[in-house]
Design a protein around this motif. Structure first.
Motif, mmCIF file in Angstrom:
data_model
loop_
_atom_site.group_PDB
_atom_site.id
_atom_site.type_symbol
_atom_site.label_atom_id
_atom_site.label_comp_id
_atom_site.label_asym_id
_atom_site.label_seq_id
_atom_site.Cartn_x
_atom_site.Cartn_y
_atom_site.Cartn_z
ATOM 1 N N ASN A 1 -2.251 -2.442 -8.427
ATOM 2 C CA ASN A 1 -1.567 -1.919 -9.531
ATOM 3 C C ASN A 1 -1.786 -0.358 -9.595
ATOM 4 O OD1 ASN A 1 -0.919 -4.741 -10.119
ATOM 5 N ND2 ASN A 1 -2.764 -4.610 -11.535
ATOM 6 N N ILE A 2 -2.408 0.139 -8.349
ATOM 7 C CA ILE A 2 -2.006 1.340 -8.210
ATOM 8 C C ILE A 2 -1.228 1.212 -6.874
ATOM 9 C CG2 ILE A 2 -3.395 3.866 -7.927
ATOM 10 C CD1 ILE A 2 -5.578 3.050 -9.144
ATOM 11 N N LYS A 3 -0.031 1.729 -7.133
ATOM 12 C CA LYS A 3 0.812 1.780 -5.644
ATOM 13 C C LYS A 3 0.519 1.872 -4.570
ATOM 14 C CE LYS A 3 4.756 2.539 -6.937
ATOM 15 N NZ LYS A 3 6.176 2.809 -7.967
ATOM 16 N N GLU A 4 0.140 3.751 -4.588
ATOM 17 C CA GLU A 4 -0.599 4.330 -3.585
ATOM 18 C C GLU A 4 -2.087 3.771 -2.715
ATOM 19 O OE1 GLU A 4 0.808 7.450 -2.822
ATOM 20 O OE2 GLU A 4 2.202 6.832 -3.812
ATOM 21 N N MET A 5 -2.371 2.737 -3.341
ATOM 22 C CA MET A 5 -3.593 2.151 -3.293
ATOM 23 C C MET A 5 -3.228 0.635 -2.212
ATOM 24 S SD MET A 5 -7.503 2.442 -3.104
ATOM 25 C CE MET A 5 -8.148 1.022 -2.256
ATOM 26 N N ASP A 6 -2.177 0.488 -3.420
ATOM 27 C CA ASP A 6 -2.272 -0.927 -2.513
ATOM 28 C C ASP A 6 -1.434 -0.558 -1.234
ATOM 29 O OD1 ASP A 6 -3.331 -2.336 -4.109
ATOM 30 O OD2 ASP A 6 -1.596 -2.052 -6.050
ATOM 31 N N ARG A 7 -0.948 -0.034 -1.376
ATOM 32 C CA ARG A 7 -0.192 0.910 0.193
ATOM 33 C C ARG A 7 -0.848 0.747 1.018
ATOM 34 N NH1 ARG A 7 2.926 4.565 -1.104
ATOM 35 N NH2 ARG A 7 1.632 5.884 0.042
ATOM 36 N N VAL A 8 -2.030 1.682 1.195
ATOM 37 C CA VAL A 8 -2.914 2.177 1.949
ATOM 38 C C VAL A 8 -3.555 0.725 2.397
ATOM 39 C CG1 VAL A 8 -4.951 4.002 2.159
ATOM 40 C CG2 VAL A 8 -3.144 4.567 1.322
ATOM 41 N N LEU A 9 -4.444 0.293 1.539
ATOM 42 C CA LEU A 9 -4.812 -1.306 2.099
ATOM 43 C C LEU A 9 -3.745 -2.776 2.185
ATOM 44 C CD1 LEU A 9 -6.499 -2.036 -1.470
ATOM 45 C CD2 LEU A 9 -7.434 -1.310 0.891
ATOM 46 N N GLY A 10 -2.363 -2.228 2.517
ATOM 47 C CA GLY A 10 -1.651 -2.779 3.210
ATOM 48 C C GLY A 10 -0.546 -4.079 2.313
ATOM 49 N N GLY A 11 -1.157 -3.835 1.337
ATOM 50 C CA GLY A 11 -0.697 -4.567 0.222
ATOM 51 C C GLY A 11 -1.474 -5.052 -1.015
ATOM 52 N N GLY A 12 -2.886 -4.533 -0.601
ATOM 53 C CA GLY A 12 -3.743 -5.278 -1.930
ATOM 54 C C GLY A 12 -5.144 -5.500 -1.397
ATOM 55 N N LEU A 13 -6.065 -5.638 -2.179
ATOM 56 C CA LEU A 13 -7.637 -5.834 -1.794
ATOM 57 C C LEU A 13 -7.765 -7.508 -1.301
ATOM 58 C CD1 LEU A 13 -9.781 -4.100 -4.963
ATOM 59 C CD2 LEU A 13 -9.958 -3.517 -2.096
ATOM 60 N N LEU A 14 -8.037 -7.629 -0.057
ATOM 61 C CA LEU A 14 -7.984 -9.363 0.244
ATOM 62 C C LEU A 14 -9.109 -9.518 0.012
ATOM 63 C CD1 LEU A 14 -5.656 -10.239 2.124
ATOM 64 C CD2 LEU A 14 -7.308 -9.947 4.233
ATOM 65 N N LYS B 1 -9.326 2.368 9.746
ATOM 66 C CA LYS B 1 -9.517 1.159 9.873
ATOM 67 C C LYS B 1 -8.723 0.477 9.786
ATOM 68 C CE LYS B 1 -12.859 -2.035 11.152
ATOM 69 N NZ LYS B 1 -14.828 -1.849 11.766
ATOM 70 N N ASN B 2 -8.062 -0.897 9.382
ATOM 71 C CA ASN B 2 -7.287 -1.833 8.809
ATOM 72 C C ASN B 2 -7.253 -3.353 9.755
ATOM 73 O OD1 ASN B 2 -7.285 -2.831 6.441
ATOM 74 N ND2 ASN B 2 -5.733 -1.677 5.730
ATOM 75 N N ARG B 3 -8.659 -4.453 9.184
ATOM 76 C CA ARG B 3 -8.313 -5.340 9.783
ATOM 77 C C ARG B 3 -6.860 -5.742 9.416
ATOM 78 N NH1 ARG B 3 -14.512 -6.413 10.533
ATOM 79 N NH2 ARG B 3 -14.822 -5.256 12.405
ATOM 80 N N PHE B 4 -6.919 -5.502 7.978
ATOM 81 C CA PHE B 4 -5.693 -6.447 7.293
ATOM 82 C C PHE B 4 -4.457 -5.740 7.351
ATOM 83 C CE2 PHE B 4 -9.603 -7.721 6.102
ATOM 84 C CZ PHE B 4 -10.145 -8.839 6.877
ATOM 85 N N GLY B 5 -4.118 -4.275 8.420
ATOM 86 C CA GLY B 5 -2.664 -4.077 7.634
ATOM 87 C C GLY B 5 -2.908 -1.958 8.254
ATOM 88 N N ALA B 6 -1.234 -1.685 8.307
ATOM 89 C CA ALA B 6 -0.939 -0.970 9.774
ATOM 90 C C ALA B 6 -2.573 0.627 8.533
ATOM 91 C CB ALA B 6 -0.113 -0.354 9.340
ATOM 92 N N THR B 7 -2.747 1.154 9.853
ATOM 93 C CA THR B 7 -3.820 2.507 10.110
ATOM 94 C C THR B 7 -3.190 3.287 9.747
ATOM 95 O OG1 THR B 7 -3.860 2.233 12.122
ATOM 96 C CG2 THR B 7 -6.214 1.577 10.506
ATOM 97 N N ASN B 8 -3.544 4.986 9.352
ATOM 98 C CA ASN B 8 -3.518 6.040 8.852
ATOM 99 C C ASN B 8 -2.155 5.801 7.944
ATOM 100 O OD1 ASN B 8 -4.628 6.898 11.192
ATOM 101 N ND2 ASN B 8 -3.662 6.904 12.804
#
Ligand code: TYD
Ligand code: MG
Length: 452
Positions: free
Chosen positions: A73-86, A249-256
């Motif tokens: 529910n922190i938009k900036e965080m969720d986007r960086v994670l690729g949609g949320g914590l898996l 690095k993100n196995r479940f989303g985009a990096t950078n």
């Protein structure tokens, strides 16, 4: 030398590979002088009987992993994670001491609906409670613990079954099985491995907080980066109170992908429009300033590139850069000298990306060479122009990625003209309407427009 009941291994502090004997150069990652001896006690781990888990049907996994992301529910965080914590993912959150890692972690667990366990050996429960009050975190699903022995932590996770676990920090966790101090490579590797195991076994999400050393790497173990699913770095600049969360690095989303925050008295606040922040104190009508629509992950951010060129007082001229690659700057200066005939040999050159942003994007070349030339020629670049393009050794300007996105952002911030690579955009995209496009294929052409 080896004691009864323990055996020695030699562990590389760079990649974490272990060897039965010592080498001067790590055979795996080829770093020199990184191997050190560790003693591992023969404990329950080596004697455990192996239990084999049933294999899972691929289809079933794919189905479930899409929907289950836990929103912070922190938009900036969720986007960086690729949609949320898996669920079942191990996340490393790194950054310099004092940058705001604990604050961010607490804000995450304060906002999720799921139960969370915050393990901190760095601060007392009372300190964390005080911080939680400041951050207005009053979740009754949040538990705190000061446990720092990994076996104890694993036990806590099994007993309490939280959905999210924060380990603050991985450098304070230790195992009795390893004969070295907390924070050492051996300890971090052992704890990391045990946490990885429980994370995958129980499908819990674990966020490891790690301090970064002065050299810019997570103290000692680069290997943690290999072990985890996602690596996030929280960066910032002492001079500015904004923070940039970056996924490397993100196995479940985009990096950078980046998230931008500002540290305030009540925690990290999301910045919805970073371009405004980075251009807030921009210098108008000053020679040596150019605007570059950079792209951080999928996100366009406008930054001001500043350059100052002055006569070198003696000896070799100085070249100094903040937020841009020094060698790339040298190349651009050479292009400026050789192709455009601007004498740079006896000049000191300083380049600064305002706001502490670091850019590693060839598309910035044109704005950097533009700012440098602007200062060298002492002619300012018009205030409503943005510059985009990669510069080649022949002084040619090449096309860049995601031009439309950059142009849209520039337009929305009121820029009226964009100098862009000739072959970068198809004529009828229809995406950019108002901004005037001036297409060029060489630095010289760009300069004819910028400095008539
Ligand atoms: P912290 O999260 O403890 O950093 P880390 O865990 O990365 O070491 O953040 C510490 C800094 O943040 C400290 O200098 C105080 C500041 N801060 C604020 O400005 N506002 C706040 O609401 C909080 C909690 C901290
Ligand atoms: Mg902390």
């Amino acid at each position: 030398m080896s004691k009864k009941g323990s055996s020695a291994v030699f562990l590389c502090s760079n990649c974490g590979t272990d060897y039965p004997k010592w080498y001067g150069q790590c055979p795996s990652c080829k770093e020199w002088g990184t191997l050190a001896e560790y003693k591992v006690k023969k404990g329950k781990r080596s004697g455990q009987s192996i239990s084999v888990a049933d294999p899972t049907r691929l289809k079933d996994i794919a189905k479930s992993s899409h929907h289950n992301r836990i929103k912070s529910n922190i938009k900036e965080m969720d986007r960086v994670l690729g949609g949320g914590l898996l669920p079942g993912s191990l996340v490393l959150l790194g950054g310099n001491p004092g940058i705001g890692k604990s604050t961010l972690a607490l804000q995450i667990v304060g906002k999720v609906k799921e139960s969370a366990l915050y393990i901190s050996a760095e601060e007392s429960d009372a300190q964390i409670a005080m911080r939680a009050e400041r951050l207005k975190v009053d979740s009754d699903k949040l538990m705190l613990s000061g446990e720092n022995q990994i076996e104890g932590i694993i036990q806590l996770i099994e007993q309490q079954s939280p959905t999210i676990i924060i380990i603050d920090s991985i450098q304070t966790v230790y195992s009795d099985m390893i004969d070295s101090l907390p924070g050492s490579v051996g300890q971090i590797r052992e704890s990391g491995q045990q946490l990885l195991q429980i994370c995958k076994e129980k499908g819990v999400t674990i966020i490891l907080i790690g301090h970064v050393t002065k050299e810019g790497i997570i103290a000692g173990p680069r290997m943690l980066e290999h072990m985890v699913d996602t690596v996030l770095y929280l960066e910032g600049d002492d001079r500015y109170n904004h923070r940039i969360l970056r996924s490397v690095k993100n196995r479940f989303g985009a990096t950078n992908e980046v998230g931008i925050f500002q540290m305030q008295s009540n925690g990290l606040i999301e910045i919805e429009n970073p371009s405004e922040l980075f251009l807030k104190e921009r210098s108008l009508d000053v020679a040596g300033s150019a605007i570059f629509p950079s792209l951080e992950g999928t996100r366009p951010i406008l930054v001001e590139v500043q350059a100052l060129v002055s006569n070198a007082s003696f000896g070799t001229p100085q070249r100094n850069v903040n937020g841009f690659d020094l060698r790339r700057l040298s190349m651009l200066i050479a292009v400026l000298e050789k192709r455009i005939k601007v004498p740079m040999g006896a000049k000191d050159t300083f380049v600064n990306l305002v706001g502490g942003l670091k850019i590693d994007d060839p598309a910035a070349d044109l704005s950097v060479i533009g700012a440098v030339a602007s200062s060298a020629l002492d002619k300012s670049i018009s205030n409503d122009v943005v510059l985009i393009g990669e510069v080649g050794l022949a002084g040619e300007v090449r096309s860049v990625s995601q031009l439309e996105k950059r142009l849209k952002e520039s337009e929305s911030l009121g820029f009226t003209t964009a100098i862009i690579p000739k072959y970068g955009i198809k004529n009828k995209t229809g995406l950019v309407s108002k901004i005037k496009l001036q297409k060029i294929d060489s630095v010289r052409q760009a300069f004819d427009l910028l400095f008539p």
